[in-house]
Design a protein around this motif. Structure first.
Motif, PDB file in Angstrom:
ATOM      1  N   LYS A 477       0.803  -1.216   0.000  1.00 44.87           N
ATOM      2  CA  LYS A 477       0.000   0.000   0.000  1.00 44.87           C
ATOM      3  C   LYS A 477       0.840   1.272   0.000  1.00 44.87           C
ATOM      4  CE  LYS A 477      -3.573  -2.617   0.149  1.00 44.87           C
ATOM      5  NZ  LYS A 477      -4.335  -2.800   1.382  1.00 44.87           N
ATOM      6  N   GLU A 512      -7.245 -11.381   2.949  1.00 50.06           N
ATOM      7  CA  GLU A 512      -7.318  -9.926   2.878  1.00 50.06           C
ATOM      8  C   GLU A 512      -8.110  -9.496   1.640  1.00 50.06           C
ATOM      9  OE1 GLU A 512      -3.387  -8.336   2.983  1.00 50.06           O
ATOM     10  OE2 GLU A 512      -2.742  -9.632   4.635  1.00 50.06           O
ATOM     11  N   ASN A 513      -8.717  -8.363   1.738  1.00 52.73           N
ATOM     12  CA  ASN A 513      -9.480  -7.825   0.604  1.00 52.73           C
ATOM     13  C   ASN A 513      -8.535  -7.006  -0.275  1.00 52.73           C
ATOM     14  OD1 ASN A 513     -11.533  -7.045  -1.114  1.00 52.73           O
ATOM     15  ND2 ASN A 513     -12.159  -5.329   0.195  1.00 52.73           N
ATOM     16  N   THR A 515      -7.210  -5.103  -3.373  1.00 55.07           N
ATOM     17  CA  THR A 515      -7.790  -4.369  -4.494  1.00 55.07           C
ATOM     18  C   THR A 515      -6.853  -3.251  -4.910  1.00 55.07           C
ATOM     19  OG1 THR A 515      -9.603  -2.931  -5.182  1.00 55.07           O
ATOM     20  CG2 THR A 515      -9.126  -3.016  -2.824  1.00 55.07           C
ATOM     21  N   LYS A 517      -7.728  -0.458  -5.913  1.00 50.96           N
ATOM     22  CA  LYS A 517      -8.293   0.825  -5.497  1.00 50.96           C
ATOM     23  C   LYS A 517      -7.628   1.366  -4.236  1.00 50.96           C
ATOM     24  CE  LYS A 517     -12.851   0.068  -7.549  1.00 50.96           C
ATOM     25  NZ  LYS A 517     -14.319  -0.049  -7.303  1.00 50.96           N
ATOM     26  N   SER A 518      -7.071   0.465  -3.437  1.00 49.11           N
ATOM     27  CA  SER A 518      -6.407   0.903  -2.209  1.00 49.11           C
ATOM     28  C   SER A 518      -4.964   1.351  -2.444  1.00 49.11           C
ATOM     29  CB  SER A 518      -6.421  -0.228  -1.173  1.00 49.11           C
ATOM     30  OG  SER A 518      -5.694  -1.347  -1.661  1.00 49.11           O
ATOM     31  N   THR A 520      -3.379   3.901  -3.412  1.00 48.78           N
ATOM     32  CA  THR A 520      -3.491   5.336  -3.684  1.00 48.78           C
ATOM     33  C   THR A 520      -2.143   6.033  -3.785  1.00 48.78           C
ATOM     34  OG1 THR A 520      -3.753   5.715  -1.313  1.00 48.78           O
ATOM     35  CG2 THR A 520      -5.765   5.489  -2.617  1.00 48.78           C
TER      36      THR A 520
END
Length: 902
Positions: A477, A512-513, A515, A517-518, A520
């Motif tokens: 992330k 874990e989810n 994606t 989209k996370s 950033t």
């Protein structure tokens, strides 16, 4: 005064009276002085701790904790039955050294035998600390003019010194929850608590300085039988501290990091160190302080993941090439585990976590495993890039750091452009004009580019064999830059699945989810020179904040697919945020024509260098570009509403296309003047001799430098000046002009308002025979550089010579249609040109030169004028002094300076 002290003073007063009486009655006598001096000697007392005294002295009871507490000794002695008491100061270098013994001031006494009755030790307030009675055999003798040393002993708390050695110990889950990770070598200070194993009393030493160094020990590397030594880290305290004698062990520590004057606590731990013994006045070296390391701490887990990545990518066969690391370098795991992160291409933060991983240049081969997902602090992941062999490592400390500045981010984003695309349009000017510009401190120097040089890695060639990247990348992330390059990887194998669904990593991460989209923080993507890529990878369309995309040199993507992917990208959420798009060296034939480009509102830089583009579709004026590269395509026209331009345009490159007209996408009336527009190597002027398609609607070009070289221009492009284009430098070389009619630059009414800005004109390789009055100073007052070489002038064009700013003029190689030399006459009065510094008039047929040349014209090129005759007598002193440059042939008739014949 008591009887003992009375006796003492009598012993000294009687000789003193005798000495004074002798001086009064008989004067000074050398023999008497010699006799009197021989009656005295000196004694010095040394005080030791009884426990460490090795000479058999008597031990006496005392109340001292440290020997250094005693400041004075009051000693009582017997001499010939008389008692003498004297108080003396005790000395030692410092309190620590006092433990090894103290010495008194020297005391002068009469020669003879003395017996020590006893002594008292006094503190700095002259209070008695302890009194000691001497044994019957405590005697000493004072000898004539000699020094007698007498040892005294006292019972003091027995103490010794100790230094500490920090050792790494791996214990499962021994660190307190929430403690920060840090590197062993980051420990600069330490608090150490030791406990006496018998009394259970604890002592803590605060802020001991720690010195770290790396050593090695014998240990065969399982990955390399030729490597017989393991790297280890060693840390020790740099000063010894005192402890009472006894057996101890380290029971706790607190570590600190230090940067400048700032000290930061790292962690506090209770431990059970090895037992060590303290002996009186002896040094115990390197008592063990076990620093607890845990394989479950995140930074250690990072290092374990690094080893798994290295093994999965055929690490034993790696050998670094390129700049930035030692050639042939590889990763080395024959070291303590907490040092595994110290590898070429790996960057760690202050807590030891991996924040940068660059595998470019190592020749990695295989599939990037699921272990990559462990590196959750990673900000840079480079599995190859556009700069592996050329120049220095693009991810060095200058361009990249874990906390990038805006300057560093800009440097990285512009690296591809600056290395392979960027150039100075003025490089196309004649060498004479370039030199004149570079010699002019008021003008920006012309930089030399690598634009025409070979690329770092040729398109379709690989530097690694990476074929798969795990989708565990979605766990990263903090990732900001993700590079894949020079690899035989396919779109469907980039972050779409687990490398091994049965791996412990995959099992853990599957919960874990994950994606895109996370993600950033992920703004910069490069997928470069991957010949098996036949489309954009899916994750590109799902990223929420992508600002840079480099997909150059992916020749496996068809032109139609590339157009569709570009359109899909523009219509995706990230299309509104993308700022820089590199598409060079691909198969693109057409821009998206579905109107999707108008959504790319923040697009500032577009690179389509060397594609197969025939048709352009407009972005619209709302999309304002700062940099546009369309060179080396097949573009025949540019739509009028193609795009807008920002205030920061440096270079717009339309060269090497099939443009028939100067594009009408600019506006000379704009208050913002762009740097340069390159329209060279096109077909402008090939249709009916027209340079612009519609003169009535043509708006000019708001640029200071324009290149129209290597076109088919037969008519001077006066439309540029008619519209007020603020041109200072224009390159019209290699065209078809035979004349430049009057009013081309100024208009019949003299109303071309910005013509006066013109300073440099390159008209080489045309068919010009003369210049009009437009080239006089009245129209071009700031003309500095002009080159009309390789034309058809039979008479020297004098029109520009009255310009007060003219510094360089070139008129080499003038020929008629049959190739005959036609310029024969020297331009009389050329030396009177007020500012001319350089004249190139070679490759003509200049004959007799009668003019006395002014040395201010200090560069004169006359080579290849076979019939020239020139007297340079007046120039010779300047030539000898190296202050004049005459470029000539030795076969020419040059007289008046023997230096030229040498």
């Amino acid at each position: 005064m008591n009887s003992k002290r009375t006796t003492y003073w009598k012993l000294f007063l009687i000789p003193l009276f005798t000495m004074l009486f002798g001086m009064v009655t008989g004067g000074c006598s050398d023999d008497k002085e010699e006799l009197q001096g021989s009656q005295y000697g000196y004694v010095q007392f040394k005080l030791y701790k009884s426990a460490s005294y090795a000479k058999g002295g008597t031990t006496r009871a005392g109340d001292l904790n440290k020997l250094g507490e005693a400041q004075k000794v009051e000693i009582e002695m017997l001499y010939n039955g008389a008692s003498i008491t004297q108080t003396l100061i005790l000395n030692a270098y410092n309190e620590s050294n006092a433990e090894y013994g103290m010495r008194s001031d020297k005391l002068q006494l009469l020669v003879g035998d003395y017996k020590v009755v006893g002594y008292k030790l006094l503190d700095k307030l002259d209070e008695v600390i302890t009194s000691i009675s001497a044994s019957s055999d405590e005697t000493f003798a004072v000898v004539s003019r000699g020094l007698t040393v007498k040892d005294l002993t006292v019972d003091v708390q027995s103490r010794g010194t100790v230094t500490f050695k920090l050792t790494k110990t791996g214990l499962p889950e021994t660190r307190a929850a929430g403690d920060a990770s840090y590197l062993f070598k980051d420990i600069k200070l330490i608090d150490v608590t030791v406990t006496n194993t018998f009394t259970r009393e604890s002592t803590t030493f605060k802020k001991l300085k720690v010195a770290y160094k790396e050593e090695y020990k014998e240990h065969e590397n399982p990955d390399d039988p030729n490597d017989k030594y393991m790297d280890i880290g060693v840390a020790t305290t740099d000063s010894a501290v005192w402890l009472p004698t006894g057996n101890y062990r380290v029971t706790a520590y607190t570590t600190y990091r230090k940067s400048g004057a700032v000290e930061t606590s790292l962690e506090t731990q209770e431990v059970a160190g090895e037992q060590f013994a303290i002996e009186d006045n002896r040094l115990t070296k390197h008592a063990n302080v076990p620093i607890l390391l845990s394989e479950t701490k995140e930074y250690i887990k990072d290092y374990i993941a690094l080893k798994e990545i290295w093994e999965a990518l055929n690490g034993t066969e790696w050998g670094y090439y390129g700049a930035g690391e030692t050639p042939g370098a590889n990763w080395n795991f024959n070291k303590e585990m907490d040092m595994w992160g110290d590898q070429p291409g790996v960057t760690l933060n202050s807590n030891g976590r991996v924040v940068g991983l660059t595998l470019e240049g190592f020749g990695a081969k295989g599939r990037v495993p699921d272990a990559i997902g462990q590196l959750t602090e990673l900000k840079l992941l480079a599995l190859g890039s556009h700069s592996e062999k050329l120049g220095r490592n693009m991810f060095d400390q200058t361009n990249w750091s874990a906390n990038m500045s805006e300057t560093q981010r800009t440097n990285l984003r512009m690296h591809y452009r600056n290395t392979f695309l960027d150039y100075d349009v003025r490089e196309g000017l004649s060498e004479m004009i370039q030199k004149s510009i570079n010699d002019d401190a008021t003008q920006k120097p012309i930089r030399k580019s690598n634009r025409i040089s070979l690329k770092d890695v040729q398109t379709g060639k690989y530097t690694n064999q990476i074929t798969f990247v795990s989708k565990a990348v979605m766990r990263l992330k903090q990732l900001q830059l993700f590079y894949i390059g020079n690899a035989p990887i396919k779109a469907e194998d980039i972050c779409t699945d687990w490398e091994n669904p049965a791996s412990e990593y995959a099992k853990a991460y599957e919960k874990e989810n994950l994606t895109w989209k996370s993600m950033t923080e992920l703004t910069d993507i490069e997928i470069y020179n991957c010949a098996q890529l036949d489309r954009f990878p899916d994750f590109l369309f799902a990223l929420p904040e992508m600002q840079l995309l480099n997909v150059a040199s992916n020749t496996g993507i068809s032109g139609e697919q590339l157009k569709n992917d570009w359109s899909k990208l523009a219509l995706s959420p990230v299309g509104k945020k993308l700022q820089i798009l590199y598409l060079s060296y691909n198969n693109l034939k057409s821009f998206p024509t579905d109107g999707s480009l108008r959504y790319m509102k923040k697009m500032g830089m577009l690179d389509c260098y060397s594609n197969e583009i025939e048709t352009l579709a407009p972005f619209g004026k709302e999309v304002k570009l700062a940099t546009l590269t369309l060179a080396y395509n097949k573009i025949q026209e540019i739509p009028e509403e193609f795009c807008g331009f920002t205030n920061d345009v440096e270079t717009l490159d339309f060269s090497h296309n099939e443009l028939k007209y100067i594009p009408n996408i600019f506006d000379a009336s704009s208050v913002h003047v762009m740097g340069a527009v390159d329209l060279s190597y096109n077909q402008i002027g090939s249709v009916g001799g027209k340079n612009v398609e519609n003169p009535e609607t043509f708006k000019g070009i708001n640029a200071s430098t324009i290149s129209l070289a290597y076109n088919s221009i037969s008519k001077f492009p006066s439309d540029l000046f008619r519209t007020g284009s603020p041109i200072s430098t224009i390159n019209l070389s290699n065209n078809r002009m035979t004349e430049i009619p009057e009013y081309s630059l100024k208009g019949k009414n003299g109303n071309y308002k910005n013509t006066y800005l013109l300073t440099s004109i390159d008209l080489r390789f045309n068919k010009l025979k003369s210049l009009s009055d437009d080239f006089r100073a009245t129209t071009l007052p700031y003309l500095s550089n002009m080159d009309v070489s390789y034309n058809c002038f039979s008479k020297f064009p004098t029109e520009p010579l009255n310009s007060s700013q003219l510094k360089a003029f070139g008129i080499r190689h003038q020929r008629d249609a049959d190739g005959n030399r036609i310029l024969r006459e020297w331009p009389e009065g050329i030396s009177t040109c007020p500012s001319l510094l350089q004249l190139q008039i070679g490759a003509n047929d200049i004959r007799k030169v009668n003019e006395t040349i002014n040395p201010r014209l200090w560069i004169l090129e006359i080579k290849d004028n076979p019939n020239i005759s020139l007297d340079v007598t007046h120039l010779c002193p300047y030539i000898k002094a190296g202050m004049y440059m005459l470029i000539y042939d030795k076969t020419q008739d040059i007289r008046g300076c023997d230096t030229l014949k040498q």
